[in-house]
Write an enzyme that holds these catalytic residues in place. Structure first.
Site, short mmCIF file in Angstrom:
data_model
loop_
_atom_site.label_atom_id
_atom_site.label_comp_id
_atom_site.label_asym_id
_atom_site.label_seq_id
_atom_site.Cartn_x
_atom_site.Cartn_y
_atom_site.Cartn_z
N GLU A 298 -0.39 9.47 1.14
CA GLU A 298 -1.16 10.37 1.99
C GLU A 298 -1.29 9.85 3.43
O GLU A 298 -1.31 10.65 4.37
CB GLU A 298 -2.56 10.55 1.40
CG GLU A 298 -3.52 11.34 2.26
CD GLU A 298 -4.91 11.42 1.67
OE1 GLU A 298 -5.38 12.55 1.50
OE2 GLU A 298 -5.50 10.37 1.37
N ASP A 299 -1.35 8.56 3.61
CA ASP A 299 -1.69 8.02 4.93
C ASP A 299 -0.58 8.14 5.98
O ASP A 299 -0.88 8.35 7.16
CB ASP A 299 -2.15 6.57 4.81
CG ASP A 299 -3.52 6.47 4.15
OD1 ASP A 299 -4.36 7.35 4.41
OD2 ASP A 299 -3.73 5.53 3.37
N CYS B 201 -5.22 10.07 -2.34
CA CYS B 201 -4.33 9.09 -1.68
C CYS B 201 -2.92 9.07 -2.24
O CYS B 201 -1.98 8.66 -1.56
CB CYS B 201 -4.90 7.68 -1.83
SG CYS B 201 -6.54 7.44 -1.14
N ARG C 206 1.14 -1.39 7.73
CA ARG C 206 1.54 -0.20 6.97
C ARG C 206 2.52 0.69 7.74
O ARG C 206 2.99 1.68 7.19
CB ARG C 206 0.30 0.61 6.56
CG ARG C 206 -0.65 -0.14 5.63
CD ARG C 206 -1.61 0.81 4.96
NE ARG C 206 -0.91 1.80 4.16
CZ ARG C 206 -1.48 2.84 3.58
NH1 ARG C 206 -2.77 3.05 3.73
NH2 ARG C 206 -0.77 3.70 2.86
N ARG D 210 -9.24 3.23 11.32
CA ARG D 210 -7.81 3.53 11.14
C ARG D 210 -7.29 4.63 12.08
O ARG D 210 -6.10 4.70 12.33
CB ARG D 210 -7.55 3.93 9.69
CG ARG D 210 -7.89 2.86 8.66
CD ARG D 210 -6.98 1.64 8.77
NE ARG D 210 -7.29 0.64 7.77
CZ ARG D 210 -6.75 0.62 6.55
NH1 ARG D 210 -5.90 1.55 6.18
NH2 ARG D 210 -7.08 -0.34 5.71
N ASP E 20 0.80 -1.23 0.00
CA ASP E 20 0.00 0.00 0.00
C ASP E 20 0.84 1.28 0.00
O ASP E 20 0.28 2.37 0.16
CB ASP E 20 -0.92 0.01 1.22
CG ASP E 20 -2.03 -1.02 1.13
OD1 ASP E 20 -2.86 -0.91 0.21
OD2 ASP E 20 -2.06 -1.93 1.98
N HIS F 251 -11.77 5.88 5.09
CA HIS F 251 -11.22 7.12 5.64
C HIS F 251 -12.24 8.23 5.47
O HIS F 251 -13.16 8.13 4.64
CB HIS F 251 -9.94 7.51 4.89
CG HIS F 251 -8.78 6.61 5.12
ND1 HIS F 251 -8.12 5.97 4.10
CD2 HIS F 251 -8.14 6.26 6.27
CE1 HIS F 251 -7.12 5.25 4.60
NE2 HIS F 251 -7.11 5.41 5.91
#
Length: 264
Positions: A71-72, A251, A91, A137, A66, A167
Site C-alpha cells: 500500500e505504501d 497495508c 523503503r 512519513r 517491509d 499512518h
C-alpha cells in the site's frame, strides 16, 4: 445492486524472508515468525480473492523487509497510479517493482518527486475526498504534489495532522458507505467527519471489498460483532505477524476496480 459493489485487481506482494527486520516506530519490537507470516499472507490473499478480486502479485523484493506492505509505494485513483516517495528512505527501493506492475496493467503513471515524501498508508479516499495524513512519513510537499495530480480527476485533498500514529490509516479507515471508523485521539479529529470509535485498536482498520464485504483483523472481536450487527459481511483474517510491525489489513493490498482501469 447495493451501491457499493466493485471488483477488479488486487495488487499484493509476497513477504520478504527479512520481514522480521521491518521498521517499528510506535510499539516495542517483538519476534516475527516468517513461516507463519507467509501462511497468513496466503490466507489473506485467498480471502480477498473469495470476495471477487483477481490477485496480481508484484515481483517480490526480498532485500526490502517491509515490501509486503504494498500500500505504501502506491496511490491509485481511477486510472492513475501515483508512485510515492516513501518517507522512510530505506523503503524507496520498493517503488520500482510496483511501477512495473501498474504499467503492466495499462495504468497512467505519475510520481511524487523530491523533496516531497508520501506513503500510501497516509491516503484515505472517501468518494471524491482524499484525506491525507501529514506526519513522519508524509510531508507538506508530498501532499501538494498529490493535490496537483488528483485535481484533474475532481478530487479534493484534505490534510489531517497525525498524532501518535504511523499512518493516517493506522488510526482511521472508512466503511463502504463512507462513514469513518477508528481512534480519533490519534489524529486531528476536527479535520475529519465524525469518527465511529473502534472498541479496540485493531478494529480501527477495515478494508472494503465491494458490496457489504469488509475485511477486518481477526483480533478485533468487538468490532467484528458491532459491524456484523450493522449487517456488514465481515471477513476476519489473522494478520498477527504483520501487526507486530504496526501493519493492518489495508497495508497488504492495493485494490484497483475494473471501472478505473477501463479508462486507462
Amino acid at each position: 445492486m447495493d451501491g457499493y459493489t466493485y471488483h477488479g485487481v488486487a495488487l499484493m506482494r509476497r513477504p520478504s524472508p527479512r520481514l522480521a527486520e521491518g521498521i517499528v516506530t510506535h510499539i516495542p519490537r517483538t519476534p516475527v515468525d516468517p513461516v507463519l507470516a507467509a501462511r497468513q499472507y496466503t490466507i489473506y490473499q485467498e480471502t480477498v480473492a473469495s470476495a471477487g478480486w483477481r490477485v496480481h502479485e508484484v515481483d517480490p523484493a526480498p532485500e526490502h523487509p517491509d515490501s509486503v506492505f504494498v500500500e505504501d509505494p502506491l496511490v491509485v485513483c481511477e486510472d492513475l497510479a501515483v508512485l510515492t516517495r516513501p518517507g522512510a528512505e530505506t523503503r524507496r527501493g520498493e517503488v520500482e517493482g510496483v511501477e512495473e506492475a501498474v504499467r503492466a496493467l495499462g495504468m497512467r503513471v505519475a510520481r511524487i518527486e523530491a523533496p516531497g515524501t508520501l506513503d500510501g498508508g497516509d491516503v484515505l479516499q472517501v468518494g471524491d475526498t482524499v484525506y491525507t495524513g501529514v506526519g513522519a512519513r508524509t510531508n507538506e510537499e508530498g501532499v501538494v504534489q498529490l493535490e496537483q495530480l488528483l485535481a484533474p480527476l475532481g478530487r479534493k485533498v484534505h490534510r489531517v495532522a497525525l498524532g501518535r500514529a504511523l499512518h493516517l490509516k493506522s488510526a482511521v479507515t472508512a466503511l463502504p458507505d463512507g462513514s469513518l471508523v477508528g481512534l480519533p485521539e490519534l489524529v486531528d479529529a476536527p479535520s475529519l467527519p465524525p469518527i465511529r470509535r473502534a472498541p479496540e485498536e485493531s478494529g480501527a482498520h477495515v478494508l472494503p471489498l465491494g458490496g457489504r464485504d469488509v475485511l477486518v483483523s481477526a483480533a478485533a472481536h468487538e468490532t467484528i460483532r458491532g459491524l456484523t450487527s450493522d449487517h456488514w459481511r465481515v471477513l476476519p483474517v489473522d494478520i498477527s505477524e504483520f501487526e507486530r510491525l504496526e501493519a493492518c489489513v489495508t497495508c497488504l493490498s492495493v485494490l484497483i476496480p475494473d471501472g478505473a482501469r477501463s479508462r486507462a
